[in-house]
Design a protein around this motif. Structure first.
Motif, PDB file in Angstrom:
ATOM      1  N   VAL A  16       0.808  -1.103   0.050  1.00 29.51           N
ATOM      2  CA  VAL A  16       0.014  -0.082   0.017  1.00 29.51           C
ATOM      3  C   VAL A  16       0.857   1.262  -0.031  1.00 29.51           C
ATOM      4  O   VAL A  16       1.623   1.528   0.965  1.00 29.51           O
ATOM      5  N   LEU A  17       0.758   2.043  -1.190  1.00 29.07           N
ATOM      6  CA  LEU A  17       1.658   3.256  -1.237  1.00 29.07           C
ATOM      7  C   LEU A  17       0.834   4.437  -0.609  1.00 29.07           C
ATOM      8  O   LEU A  17      -0.350   4.729  -1.337  1.00 29.07           O
ATOM      9  N   ARG A  18       0.993   5.181   0.359  1.00 26.85           N
ATOM     10  CA  ARG A  18       0.425   6.240   0.893  1.00 26.85           C
ATOM     11  C   ARG A  18       0.930   7.437   0.362  1.00 26.85           C
ATOM     12  O   ARG A  18       2.336   7.701   0.466  1.00 26.85           O
ATOM     13  N   LEU A  19       0.310   8.455  -0.364  1.00 29.52           N
ATOM     14  CA  LEU A  19       0.598   9.493  -0.768  1.00 29.52           C
ATOM     15  C   LEU A  19      -0.168  10.721  -0.016  1.00 29.52           C
ATOM     16  O   LEU A  19      -1.233  10.575  -0.068  1.00 29.52           O
ATOM     17  N   SER A  20       0.678  11.379   0.732  1.00 31.32           N
ATOM     18  CA  SER A  20      -0.120  12.352   1.555  1.00 31.32           C
ATOM     19  C   SER A  20       0.383  13.874   1.210  1.00 31.32           C
ATOM     20  O   SER A  20       1.519  14.205   1.350  1.00 31.32           O
ATOM     21  N   PHE A  21      -0.564  14.835   1.309  1.00 34.23           N
ATOM     22  CA  PHE A  21      -0.255  15.963   1.335  1.00 34.23           C
ATOM     23  C   PHE A  21       0.246  16.600   2.491  1.00 34.23           C
ATOM     24  O   PHE A  21      -0.400  16.323   3.697  1.00 34.23           O
ATOM     25  N   VAL A  55      -2.846   5.061  -1.751  1.00 33.11           N
ATOM     26  CA  VAL A  55      -4.065   5.706  -0.782  1.00 33.11           C
ATOM     27  C   VAL A  55      -3.560   7.288  -0.909  1.00 33.11           C
ATOM     28  O   VAL A  55      -2.442   7.515  -0.622  1.00 33.11           O
ATOM     29  N   LEU A  56      -4.388   8.065  -1.044  1.00 30.90           N
ATOM     30  CA  LEU A  56      -4.208   9.611  -1.213  1.00 30.90           C
ATOM     31  C   LEU A  56      -4.752  10.314  -0.096  1.00 30.90           C
ATOM     32  O   LEU A  56      -6.297  10.207  -0.161  1.00 30.90           O
ATOM     33  N   HIS A  57      -4.367  10.825   0.531  1.00 32.24           N
ATOM     34  CA  HIS A  57      -4.871  11.789   1.883  1.00 32.24           C
ATOM     35  C   HIS A  57      -4.256  12.916   2.426  1.00 32.24           C
ATOM     36  O   HIS A  57      -3.113  13.097   1.918  1.00 32.24           O
ATOM     37  N   GLY A  58      -4.838  13.730   3.100  1.00 25.46           N
ATOM     38  CA  GLY A  58      -4.241  14.851   3.893  1.00 25.46           C
ATOM     39  C   GLY A  58      -4.245  14.746   5.191  1.00 25.46           C
ATOM     40  O   GLY A  58      -3.720  13.360   5.796  1.00 25.46           O
ATOM     41  N   SER A  59      -4.482  15.469   6.017  1.00 26.34           N
ATOM     42  CA  SER A  59      -4.502  15.539   7.641  1.00 26.34           C
ATOM     43  C   SER A  59      -6.028  15.136   7.978  1.00 26.34           C
ATOM     44  O   SER A  59      -6.914  15.385   7.354  1.00 26.34           O
ATOM     45  N   ALA A  60      -6.254  15.434   9.329  1.00 25.42           N
ATOM     46  CA  ALA A  60      -7.447  15.251   9.870  1.00 25.42           C
ATOM     47  C   ALA A  60      -8.150  16.573   9.646  1.00 25.42           C
ATOM     48  O   ALA A  60      -9.409  16.624   9.666  1.00 25.42           O
ATOM     49  N   GLU A  61      -7.454  17.539   9.295  1.00 23.36           N
ATOM     50  CA  GLU A  61      -8.160  18.977   9.123  1.00 23.36           C
ATOM     51  C   GLU A  61      -8.290  19.325   7.796  1.00 23.36           C
ATOM     52  O   GLU A  61      -9.188  20.167   7.513  1.00 23.36           O
ATOM     53  N   ALA A  62      -7.482  19.075   6.616  1.00 22.95           N
ATOM     54  CA  ALA A  62      -7.548  19.353   5.374  1.00 22.95           C
ATOM     55  C   ALA A  62      -7.080  18.225   4.482  1.00 22.95           C
ATOM     56  O   ALA A  62      -6.204  17.797   4.649  1.00 22.95           O
ATOM     57  N   PHE A  63      -7.950  18.167   3.453  1.00 28.18           N
ATOM     58  CA  PHE A  63      -7.335  17.113   2.279  1.00 28.18           C
ATOM     59  C   PHE A  63      -6.644  18.118   1.610  1.00 28.18           C
ATOM     60  O   PHE A  63      -5.380  18.140   1.831  1.00 28.18           O
ATOM     61  N   THR A  64      -7.069  18.947   0.644  1.00 29.38           N
ATOM     62  CA  THR A  64      -6.400  19.962  -0.042  1.00 29.38           C
ATOM     63  C   THR A  64      -7.030  21.104  -0.808  1.00 29.38           C
ATOM     64  O   THR A  64      -8.333  20.927  -1.010  1.00 29.38           O
ATOM     65  N   ALA A  65      -6.426  22.375  -0.675  1.00 31.21           N
ATOM     66  CA  ALA A  65      -7.243  23.670  -0.863  1.00 31.21           C
ATOM     67  C   ALA A  65      -6.881  23.763  -2.375  1.00 31.21           C
ATOM     68  O   ALA A  65      -7.262  24.806  -2.928  1.00 31.21           O
ATOM     69  N   GLY A  66      -6.561  22.861  -2.983  1.00 30.66           N
ATOM     70  CA  GLY A  66      -6.511  22.816  -4.429  1.00 30.66           C
ATOM     71  C   GLY A  66      -5.144  23.417  -5.200  1.00 30.66           C
ATOM     72  O   GLY A  66      -4.062  23.463  -4.294  1.00 30.66           O
ATOM     73  N   ASN A  67      -5.210  23.864  -5.984  1.00 29.96           N
ATOM     74  CA  ASN A  67      -4.140  24.735  -6.772  1.00 29.96           C
ATOM     75  C   ASN A  67      -3.550  25.632  -5.938  1.00 29.96           C
ATOM     76  O   ASN A  67      -4.393  26.480  -5.216  1.00 29.96           O
ATOM     77  N   ASP A  68      -2.466  25.951  -5.728  1.00 32.89           N
ATOM     78  CA  ASP A  68      -1.739  26.818  -4.851  1.00 32.89           C
ATOM     79  C   ASP A  68      -1.921  28.343  -5.705  1.00 32.89           C
ATOM     80  O   ASP A  68      -1.482  28.253  -6.742  1.00 32.89           O
ATOM     81  N   ILE A  99      -7.497   5.010  -3.589  1.00 34.59           N
ATOM     82  CA  ILE A  99      -8.338   5.351  -2.572  1.00 34.59           C
ATOM     83  C   ILE A  99      -8.139   6.387  -1.956  1.00 34.59           C
ATOM     84  O   ILE A  99      -6.948   6.875  -1.781  1.00 34.59           O
ATOM     85  N   ALA A 100      -9.127   7.285  -1.781  1.00 35.06           N
ATOM     86  CA  ALA A 100      -8.898   8.573  -0.939  1.00 35.06           C
ATOM     87  C   ALA A 100      -9.515   8.850   0.339  1.00 35.06           C
ATOM     88  O   ALA A 100     -10.559   8.095   0.718  1.00 35.06           O
ATOM     89  N   ALA A 190      -9.838   3.745   5.055  1.00 37.27           N
ATOM     90  CA  ALA A 190      -8.992   3.719   3.894  1.00 37.27           C
ATOM     91  C   ALA A 190      -8.045   2.777   3.772  1.00 37.27           C
ATOM     92  O   ALA A 190      -7.956   2.075   2.740  1.00 37.27           O
ATOM     93  N   LEU A 191      -7.221   2.613   4.765  1.00 35.40           N
ATOM     94  CA  LEU A 191      -6.027   2.117   4.972  1.00 35.40           C
ATOM     95  C   LEU A 191      -6.657   0.356   5.109  1.00 35.40           C
ATOM     96  O   LEU A 191      -5.970  -0.502   4.793  1.00 35.40           O
ATOM     97  N   ALA A 192      -7.561   0.064   5.992  1.00 34.71           N
ATOM     98  CA  ALA A 192      -8.408  -1.175   5.857  1.00 34.71           C
ATOM     99  C   ALA A 192      -8.829  -1.728   4.534  1.00 34.71           C
ATOM    100  O   ALA A 192      -8.576  -2.831   4.005  1.00 34.71           O
ATOM    101  N   ALA A 193      -9.348  -0.782   3.889  1.00 34.31           N
ATOM    102  CA  ALA A 193      -9.968  -1.063   2.431  1.00 34.31           C
ATOM    103  C   ALA A 193      -8.637  -1.497   1.616  1.00 34.31           C
ATOM    104  O   ALA A 193      -8.624  -2.546   0.785  1.00 34.31           O
ATOM    105  N   ALA A 194      -7.533  -0.695   1.870  1.00 32.67           N
ATOM    106  CA  ALA A 194      -6.294  -0.646   0.788  1.00 32.67           C
ATOM    107  C   ALA A 194      -5.841  -2.101   1.133  1.00 32.67           C
ATOM    108  O   ALA A 194      -5.185  -2.579   0.362  1.00 32.67           O
ATOM    109  N   ALA A 195      -5.547  -2.628   2.508  1.00 33.52           N
ATOM    110  CA  ALA A 195      -5.083  -3.695   3.022  1.00 33.52           C
ATOM    111  C   ALA A 195      -5.753  -4.862   2.406  1.00 33.52           C
ATOM    112  O   ALA A 195      -5.255  -5.918   1.816  1.00 33.52           O
TER     113      ALA A 195
END
Ligand code: COA
Length: 253
Positions: A16-21, A55-68, A99-100, A190-195
């Motif tokens: 499972v490759l996690r890519l996080s913002f 698996v693509l994710h951000g933090s507990a507070e923000a996924f992403t505000a999009g384009n900088d 998976i996000a 998400a990680l459980a589904a990925a596993a």
């Protein structure tokens, strides 16, 4: 194994490759360098037998505000394939499940990328925003095609033309997310589904996914090309430039 790129964290565990913002001070807004890091990671993942799921994710507070917006407003007209276009192509052509886990704001490309994910686990604090028209722009990442197809033209117009926010509960009702959970639980789910997928036959998973998606890949890529032409023109207009400046001036005030 963990590896940090500019604003993007990569971690591979048991297929499972996690890519996080990882740019919390800017609500994970995505720079060109981050698009490049994401595209590189996805293209490598596609070719790597030891990666079964992303698996693509951000933090507990923000996924992403999009384009900088600062990066975006300053960037010169790109020569060759723009980093964001390369990222979009890498997502659409990815042969493995994506998976996000989404908490907080998912804005612009943060919302449109979800249309390409196989499974989306949303925290109850998630909000999807498609602010393109408000910014003097048009939709991207195939969303002008995929959103109407997914939720119908009336609801798509509400999100794309009026740019009204879509809460996690509304997104679930519209079929834009798989499940809504407490914000602290979306990533674990998400990680459980990925596993589970990583433990399944890779051939069966990839074949099933290919059968579900193959008929729309060419059409989606063609629509992205068309959208990018309009987006590239619109971003140079005085209306879009004024919207970027208003955001940046407010941020500085
Ligand atoms: N580009 C550049 N900087 C951004 C950004 C973006 N897309 N989104 C947020 N930031 C910056 C803010 O300017 C602010 O900087 P400051 O601390 O120097 O003032 C910081 O990140 C925190 O954002 P803030 O707006 O204070 O957080 P919030 O929780 O009140 O709101 C958002 C979060 C995502 C709803 C809001 O920041 C927003 O609407 N951002 C713009 C989204 C957008 O239009 N994206 C482009 C799509 S094409």
């Amino acid at each position: 194994m963990a590896q940090a790129d500019i604003g993007i964290q990569r971690q591979l565990d048991n297929g499972v490759l996690r890519l996080s913002f990882n740019r919390p001070e800017r609500k994970n807004a995505i720079t060109q360098g981050m698009y490049t890091a994401l595209a590189d990671a996805l293209l490598e993942a596609d070719a790597a037998p030891d990666v079964r799921v992303v698996v693509l994710h951000g933090s507990a507070e923000a996924f992403t505000a999009g384009n900088d917006i600062a990066d975006f407003a300053a960037a010169p007209a790109a020569e060759g394939e723009h980093p964001s276009a390369r990222f979009m192509r890498a997502v659409v052509q990815l042969g493995k499940p994506l998976i996000a886990a989404v908490n907080g704001p998912a804005v612009g490309i943060g919302a449109t990328v979800l249309l390409h994910c196989d499974l989306v686990y949303a925290g109850s604090n998630a909000t999807l925003l498609f602010p393109f028209v408000k910014l003097g722009l048009c939709p991207e990442f195939g969303s002008s095609l995929l959103l109407a197809r997914r939720i119908g033209p009336q609801q798509a117009a509400r999100l794309l033309l009026l740019a009204e926010p879509c809460t996690a509960t509304q997104a679930l009702a519209l079929g834009l997310v798989t499940e809504v959970l407490a914000p602290a639980e979306s990533l674990d789910r998400a990680l459980a589904a990925a596993a589970k997928l990583a433990a399944s036959s890779p051939d069966a998973v990839m074949s099933t996914r290919w059968l579900m998606r193959q008929s729309s890949v060419d059409e989606t890529m063609a629509r992205i090309g068309l959208e990018n032409e309009h987006f590239g023109r619109l971003r140079q207009t005085p209306q879009a430039q004024a919207a970027f400046a208003a955001f940046l001036n407010k941020a500085r005030a």
